[in-house]
Scaffold this motif. Structure first.
Motif, PDB file in Angstrom:
ATOM      1  N   ARG A  57      43.038 -26.241 -31.918  1.00  0.00           N
ATOM      2  CA  ARG A  57      41.940 -25.954 -32.846  1.00  0.00           C
ATOM      3  C   ARG A  57      40.632 -25.658 -32.124  1.00  0.00           C
ATOM      4  NH1 ARG A  57      42.507 -26.680 -38.378  1.00  0.00           N
ATOM      5  NH2 ARG A  57      44.503 -27.557 -38.975  1.00  0.00           N
ATOM      6  N   MET A  58      40.456 -26.178 -30.915  1.00  0.00           N
ATOM      7  CA  MET A  58      39.185 -25.947 -30.230  1.00  0.00           C
ATOM      8  C   MET A  58      39.049 -24.507 -29.726  1.00  0.00           C
ATOM      9  SD  MET A  58      39.243 -27.780 -26.560  1.00  0.00           S
ATOM     10  CE  MET A  58      40.488 -27.481 -25.356  1.00  0.00           C
ATOM     11  N   VAL A  59      40.136 -23.776 -29.675  1.00  0.00           N
ATOM     12  CA  VAL A  59      40.086 -22.407 -29.172  1.00  0.00           C
ATOM     13  C   VAL A  59      39.628 -21.434 -30.242  1.00  0.00           C
ATOM     14  CG1 VAL A  59      41.481 -20.523 -28.236  1.00  0.00           C
ATOM     15  CG2 VAL A  59      41.799 -22.843 -27.404  1.00  0.00           C
ATOM     16  N   SER A  60      40.056 -21.647 -31.484  1.00  0.00           N
ATOM     17  CA  SER A  60      39.679 -20.721 -32.545  1.00  0.00           C
ATOM     18  C   SER A  60      39.634 -21.445 -33.877  1.00  0.00           C
ATOM     19  CB  SER A  60      40.672 -19.566 -32.627  1.00  0.00           C
ATOM     20  OG  SER A  60      40.332 -18.710 -33.696  1.00  0.00           O
ATOM     21  N   SER A  98      39.457  -9.826 -39.170  1.00  0.00           N
ATOM     22  CA  SER A  98      38.791 -11.080 -38.798  1.00  0.00           C
ATOM     23  C   SER A  98      38.560 -11.212 -37.297  1.00  0.00           C
ATOM     24  CB  SER A  98      39.592 -12.284 -39.303  1.00  0.00           C
ATOM     25  OG  SER A  98      40.733 -12.521 -38.496  1.00  0.00           O
ATOM     26  N   VAL A  99      39.282 -10.428 -36.499  1.00  0.00           N
ATOM     27  CA  VAL A  99      39.119 -10.494 -35.042  1.00  0.00           C
ATOM     28  C   VAL A  99      38.657  -9.160 -34.458  1.00  0.00           C
ATOM     29  CG1 VAL A  99      40.727 -12.402 -34.694  1.00  0.00           C
ATOM     30  CG2 VAL A  99      41.581 -10.053 -34.671  1.00  0.00           C
ATOM     31  N   SER A 100      38.261  -8.246 -35.319  1.00  0.00           N
ATOM     32  CA  SER A 100      37.925  -6.895 -34.843  1.00  0.00           C
ATOM     33  C   SER A 100      36.689  -6.860 -33.951  1.00  0.00           C
ATOM     34  CB  SER A 100      37.748  -5.938 -36.021  1.00  0.00           C
ATOM     35  OG  SER A 100      36.638  -6.334 -36.804  1.00  0.00           O
ATOM     36  N   THR A 101      35.816  -7.852 -34.060  1.00  0.00           N
ATOM     37  CA  THR A 101      34.610  -7.851 -33.220  1.00  0.00           C
ATOM     38  C   THR A 101      34.746  -8.742 -31.993  1.00  0.00           C
ATOM     39  OG1 THR A 101      33.626  -9.638 -34.515  1.00  0.00           O
ATOM     40  CG2 THR A 101      33.125  -7.369 -35.207  1.00  0.00           C
ATOM     41  N   ILE A 102      35.900  -9.374 -31.843  1.00  0.00           N
ATOM     42  CA  ILE A 102      36.136 -10.255 -30.685  1.00  0.00           C
ATOM     43  C   ILE A 102      36.702  -9.425 -29.548  1.00  0.00           C
ATOM     44  CG2 ILE A 102      37.481 -12.193 -29.800  1.00  0.00           C
ATOM     45  CD1 ILE A 102      37.518 -13.309 -32.627  1.00  0.00           C
ATOM     46  N   ASP A 103      36.208  -9.685 -28.355  1.00  0.00           N
ATOM     47  CA  ASP A 103      36.847  -9.079 -27.191  1.00  0.00           C
ATOM     48  C   ASP A 103      37.157 -10.200 -26.203  1.00  0.00           C
ATOM     49  OD1 ASP A 103      34.598  -9.605 -25.577  1.00  0.00           O
ATOM     50  OD2 ASP A 103      33.788  -7.603 -25.854  1.00  0.00           O
ATOM     51  N   TRP A 104      37.932  -9.876 -25.188  1.00  0.00           N
ATOM     52  CA  TRP A 104      38.371 -10.914 -24.258  1.00  0.00           C
ATOM     53  C   TRP A 104      37.224 -11.496 -23.467  1.00  0.00           C
ATOM     54  CZ3 TRP A 104      42.396 -12.818 -26.040  1.00  0.00           C
ATOM     55  CH2 TRP A 104      43.388 -12.039 -26.597  1.00  0.00           C
ATOM     56  N   LYS A 105      36.113 -10.783 -23.351  1.00  0.00           N
ATOM     57  CA  LYS A 105      34.946 -11.339 -22.674  1.00  0.00           C
ATOM     58  C   LYS A 105      34.457 -12.571 -23.429  1.00  0.00           C
ATOM     59  CE  LYS A 105      30.266 -10.378 -21.040  1.00  0.00           C
ATOM     60  NZ  LYS A 105      29.917 -11.763 -21.223  1.00  0.00           N
ATOM     61  N   ASP A 106      34.445 -12.493 -24.772  1.00  0.00           N
ATOM     62  CA  ASP A 106      34.037 -13.654 -25.565  1.00  0.00           C
ATOM     63  C   ASP A 106      34.932 -14.853 -25.253  1.00  0.00           C
ATOM     64  OD1 ASP A 106      32.070 -12.120 -26.802  1.00  0.00           O
ATOM     65  OD2 ASP A 106      33.297 -11.715 -28.577  1.00  0.00           O
ATOM     66  N   SER A 107      36.236 -14.621 -25.185  1.00  0.00           N
ATOM     67  CA  SER A 107      37.165 -15.715 -24.888  1.00  0.00           C
ATOM     68  C   SER A 107      36.921 -16.281 -23.496  1.00  0.00           C
ATOM     69  CB  SER A 107      38.613 -15.222 -24.998  1.00  0.00           C
ATOM     70  OG  SER A 107      38.886 -14.815 -26.307  1.00  0.00           O
ATOM     71  N   GLY A 108      36.663 -15.416 -22.536  1.00  0.00           N
ATOM     72  CA  GLY A 108      36.367 -15.867 -21.182  1.00  0.00           C
ATOM     73  C   GLY A 108      35.098 -16.696 -21.139  1.00  0.00           C
ATOM     74  N   ASP A 109      34.065 -16.244 -21.844  1.00  0.00           N
ATOM     75  CA  ASP A 109      32.808 -16.990 -21.908  1.00  0.00           C
ATOM     76  C   ASP A 109      33.017 -18.361 -22.544  1.00  0.00           C
ATOM     77  OD1 ASP A 109      31.561 -14.811 -20.742  1.00  0.00           O
ATOM     78  OD2 ASP A 109      30.670 -14.087 -22.629  1.00  0.00           O
ATOM     79  N   GLN A 110      33.837 -18.419 -23.612  1.00  0.00           N
ATOM     80  CA  GLN A 110      34.125 -19.698 -24.256  1.00  0.00           C
ATOM     81  C   GLN A 110      34.858 -20.632 -23.305  1.00  0.00           C
ATOM     82  OE1 GLN A 110      36.306 -18.750 -27.794  1.00  0.00           O
ATOM     83  NE2 GLN A 110      34.515 -17.982 -28.871  1.00  0.00           N
ATOM     84  N   PHE A 111      35.791 -20.100 -22.549  1.00  0.00           N
ATOM     85  CA  PHE A 111      36.528 -20.922 -21.595  1.00  0.00           C
ATOM     86  C   PHE A 111      35.594 -21.491 -20.537  1.00  0.00           C
ATOM     87  CE2 PHE A 111      38.466 -21.287 -17.419  1.00  0.00           C
ATOM     88  CZ  PHE A 111      39.414 -22.272 -17.672  1.00  0.00           C
ATOM     89  N   VAL A 112      34.749 -20.637 -19.976  1.00  0.00           N
ATOM     90  CA  VAL A 112      33.831 -21.090 -18.937  1.00  0.00           C
ATOM     91  C   VAL A 112      32.901 -22.169 -19.491  1.00  0.00           C
ATOM     92  CG1 VAL A 112      31.905 -20.389 -17.457  1.00  0.00           C
ATOM     93  CG2 VAL A 112      33.980 -18.988 -17.558  1.00  0.00           C
ATOM     94  N   ALA A 113      32.388 -21.970 -20.696  1.00  0.00           N
ATOM     95  CA  ALA A 113      31.495 -22.955 -21.303  1.00  0.00           C
ATOM     96  C   ALA A 113      32.215 -24.284 -21.513  1.00  0.00           C
ATOM     97  CB  ALA A 113      30.935 -22.426 -22.625  1.00  0.00           C
ATOM     98  N   ALA A 114      33.449 -24.240 -22.025  1.00  0.00           N
ATOM     99  CA  ALA A 114      34.224 -25.460 -22.237  1.00  0.00           C
ATOM    100  C   ALA A 114      34.527 -26.169 -20.928  1.00  0.00           C
ATOM    101  CB  ALA A 114      35.517 -25.145 -22.983  1.00  0.00           C
ATOM    102  N   PHE A 115      34.858 -25.384 -19.902  1.00  0.00           N
ATOM    103  CA  PHE A 115      35.149 -25.946 -18.577  1.00  0.00           C
ATOM    104  C   PHE A 115      33.910 -26.614 -18.015  1.00  0.00           C
ATOM    105  CE2 PHE A 115      35.487 -25.627 -13.956  1.00  0.00           C
ATOM    106  CZ  PHE A 115      36.710 -26.242 -13.752  1.00  0.00           C
ATOM    107  N   GLU A 116      32.770 -25.959 -18.123  1.00  0.00           N
ATOM    108  CA  GLU A 116      31.535 -26.537 -17.597  1.00  0.00           C
ATOM    109  C   GLU A 116      31.166 -27.816 -18.349  1.00  0.00           C
ATOM    110  OE1 GLU A 116      28.792 -23.248 -17.849  1.00  0.00           O
ATOM    111  OE2 GLU A 116      29.391 -22.492 -15.863  1.00  0.00           O
TER     112      GLU A 116
END
Length: 121
Positions: A57-60, A98-116
């Motif tokens: 659930r924390m991913v999306s 619902s996901v048309s404005t999401i790109d993989w950069k957003d997912s990468g940024d979310q991962f980095v933020a969660a990791f930090e």
């Protein structure tokens, strides 16, 4: 495999959408970390049925992800519900949008933020 099947392991990325478009639902099981597969499925209008858990659930928080308890009966029931939806064609379009404005950069940024955040405690 002891039964007839098609091995799709060697598909090109550009071929995935045509495979996904043959499906109404995609089962995604992850007991450790969430895959990005649910977002790929959504972009193709396929309902991702995902085992429920905080790791997933924390991913999306996409409302079209079908979270389900880790139980064979619950999973089977949810898959049938998804396939039998009367509004499946309209819902498929809404899932994709619902996901048309999401790109993989957003997912990468979310991962980095969660990791930090995790590293800072």
């Amino acid at each position: 495999m002891p039964f007839e099947h098609n091995n799709l392991a060697s598909l090109e990325i550009s071929e995935l959408n045509s495979v996904y478009n043959r499906c109404a639902a995609g089962l995604v099981m992850s007991l450790s970390n969430m895959s990005l597969l649910p977002l790929e499925l959504l972009s193709s209008g396929v309902a991702p049925v995902v085992n429920d858990g905080p790791n997933n659930r924390m991913v999306s928080d996409n409302p079209f992800i079908e979270y389900v308890p880790v139980s064979p009966r619950a999973i089977a029931r949810r898959l049938v519900e998804v396939v039998d939806r009367e509004d499946a064609p309209e819902r498929s379009v809404a899932m994709s949008e619902s996901v048309s404005t999401i790109d993989w950069k957003d997912s990468g940024d979310q991962f980095v933020a969660a990791f930090e955040r995790a590293m800072r405690g």
